[in-house]
Design a protein around this motif. Structure first.
Motif, mmCIF file in Angstrom:
data_model
loop_
_atom_site.group_PDB
_atom_site.id
_atom_site.type_symbol
_atom_site.label_atom_id
_atom_site.label_comp_id
_atom_site.label_asym_id
_atom_site.label_seq_id
_atom_site.Cartn_x
_atom_site.Cartn_y
_atom_site.Cartn_z
ATOM 1 N N ARG A 1 0.831 -1.202 0.000
ATOM 2 C CA ARG A 1 0.000 0.000 0.000
ATOM 3 C C ARG A 1 0.869 1.256 0.000
ATOM 4 O O ARG A 1 0.612 2.198 -0.758
ATOM 5 C CB ARG A 1 -0.946 0.015 1.198
ATOM 6 N N ALA A 2 1.908 1.268 0.829
ATOM 7 C CA ALA A 2 2.789 2.437 0.882
ATOM 8 C C ALA A 2 3.473 2.660 -0.472
ATOM 9 O O ALA A 2 3.535 3.797 -0.970
ATOM 10 C CB ALA A 2 3.825 2.260 1.991
ATOM 11 N N ALA A 3 3.968 1.571 -1.070
ATOM 12 C CA ALA A 3 4.633 1.696 -2.368
ATOM 13 C C ALA A 3 3.664 2.160 -3.450
ATOM 14 O O ALA A 3 3.996 3.039 -4.264
ATOM 15 C CB ALA A 3 5.272 0.367 -2.757
ATOM 16 N N MET A 4 2.449 1.603 -3.459
ATOM 17 C CA MET A 4 1.467 1.975 -4.473
ATOM 18 C C MET A 4 0.968 3.409 -4.273
ATOM 19 O O MET A 4 0.679 4.105 -5.240
ATOM 20 C CB MET A 4 0.295 0.989 -4.480
ATOM 21 N N THR A 5 0.889 3.838 -3.032
ATOM 22 C CA THR A 5 0.474 5.218 -2.750
ATOM 23 C C THR A 5 1.497 6.192 -3.334
ATOM 24 O O THR A 5 1.126 7.192 -3.969
ATOM 25 C CB THR A 5 0.295 5.433 -1.236
ATOM 26 N N ARG A 6 2.771 5.906 -3.141
ATOM 27 C CA ARG A 6 3.817 6.756 -3.731
ATOM 28 C C ARG A 6 3.753 6.697 -5.253
ATOM 29 O O ARG A 6 3.844 7.707 -5.928
ATOM 30 C CB ARG A 6 5.195 6.331 -3.230
ATOM 31 N N PHE A 7 3.606 5.489 -5.783
ATOM 32 C CA PHE A 7 3.579 5.308 -7.233
ATOM 33 C C PHE A 7 2.393 6.030 -7.869
ATOM 34 O O PHE A 7 2.532 6.666 -8.905
ATOM 35 C CB PHE A 7 3.527 3.808 -7.565
ATOM 36 N N ALA A 8 1.221 5.952 -7.245
ATOM 37 C CA ALA A 8 -0.003 6.520 -7.817
ATOM 38 C C ALA A 8 -0.090 8.033 -7.653
ATOM 39 O O ALA A 8 -0.990 8.656 -8.214
ATOM 40 C CB ALA A 8 -1.221 5.851 -7.188
ATOM 41 N N ALA A 9 0.807 8.601 -6.883
ATOM 42 C CA ALA A 9 0.874 10.063 -6.711
ATOM 43 C C ALA A 9 -0.486 10.662 -6.344
ATOM 44 O O ALA A 9 -0.937 11.631 -6.946
ATOM 45 C CB ALA A 9 1.446 10.717 -7.966
ATOM 46 N N GLY A 10 -1.143 10.031 -5.372
ATOM 47 C CA GLY A 10 -2.408 10.576 -4.882
ATOM 48 C C GLY A 10 -3.653 9.979 -5.506
ATOM 49 O O GLY A 10 -4.750 10.227 -5.031
ATOM 50 N N ASP A 11 -3.523 9.214 -6.583
ATOM 51 C CA ASP A 11 -4.684 8.559 -7.189
ATOM 52 C C ASP A 11 -5.040 7.311 -6.387
ATOM 53 O O ASP A 11 -4.271 6.850 -5.546
ATOM 54 C CB ASP A 11 -4.398 8.174 -8.648
ATOM 55 N N ASP A 12 -6.210 6.750 -6.680
ATOM 56 C CA ASP A 12 -6.678 5.547 -5.992
ATOM 57 C C ASP A 12 -5.713 4.386 -6.242
ATOM 58 O O ASP A 12 -5.237 4.189 -7.365
ATOM 59 C CB ASP A 12 -8.075 5.176 -6.491
ATOM 60 N N THR A 13 -5.425 3.629 -5.205
ATOM 61 C CA THR A 13 -4.464 2.520 -5.309
ATOM 62 C C THR A 13 -5.123 1.142 -5.280
ATOM 63 O O THR A 13 -4.421 0.137 -5.346
ATOM 64 C CB THR A 13 -3.442 2.582 -4.158
#
Length: 190
Positions: free
Chosen positions: A22-34
């Motif tokens: 979740r932390a990695a995807m949150t950074r990757f998505a730059a604020g978009d839904d993960t």
């Protein structure tokens, strides 16, 4: 395959999630839904868990998961054997991939290539008696491993899980077909 234990946490609704993913995807998505990204990561994590259990069930018998899938398909297939194309289509992989797997299985004495009686230009892959014996020895440990990994799932949950996995694969196939058509490539590709 190395057994890596992950610590999962629960969302407020009780659903499991991987806090590192979740932390990695949150950074990757730059604020978009993960959620879709986390689901894809969970599928990969689940795949690796099943493969670790399947490898354990194989008890070091030395077959890759792809070769194992081909051997299982041949054990349940036509008595005369199956063509490389039939194996590739049923497994959802390329004919080139299946050819390499059949080469390996043939080298190990588990499969043999035989002429196709219906078409002299074609060759079929057929499981050998040693291959059938390998499958018989593999059956019980695999059934026990899969029962263990799916322990606690109801029949309805397993049916839904199967459905969702196949829906994911079907969606991927449709997207790939759409992209091929947009690129001007004709026919299905593997």
């Amino acid at each position: 395959m190395k057994d890596v234990h992950k610590s999962f946490e629960r969302d407020p609704d009780g659903s499991l999630f991987d806090p590192q993913a979740r932390a990695a995807m949150t950074r990757f998505a730059a604020g978009d839904d993960t959620l879709a990204l986390e689901a894809a990561t969970a599928v990969r994590t689940a795949f690796h868990a099943v493969e670790r259990m399947r490898a354990h069930g194989a008890e070091g018998r030395g077959l890759s998961s792809g070769a194992l899938d081909v051997l299982i398909r041949l054990s349940a297939g036509a008595e005369d054997g199956l063509s490389i194309g039939e194996l590739a289509q049923s497994a959802g992989v390329s004919s080139r991939n299946v050819t390499g797997l059949v080469d390996t299985l043939e080298r190990d004495g588990l499969v043999q290539r035989v002429p196709d009686r219906r078409d002299r230009r074609s060759v079929l892959a057929r499981i050998t008696p040693d291959g059938q014996a390998w499958i018989e020895a593999f059956r019980r440990p695999t059934q026990a491993a899969m029962a263990a990994i799916f322990r606690g799932f109801t029949s309805a949950e397993l049916t839904q899980f199967r459905h969702l996995c196949l829906l994911l694969a079907d969606n991927q196939h449709r997207v790939s077909e759409h992209l091929r058509q947009a690129d001007g490539v004709e026919g299905p590709q593997q």
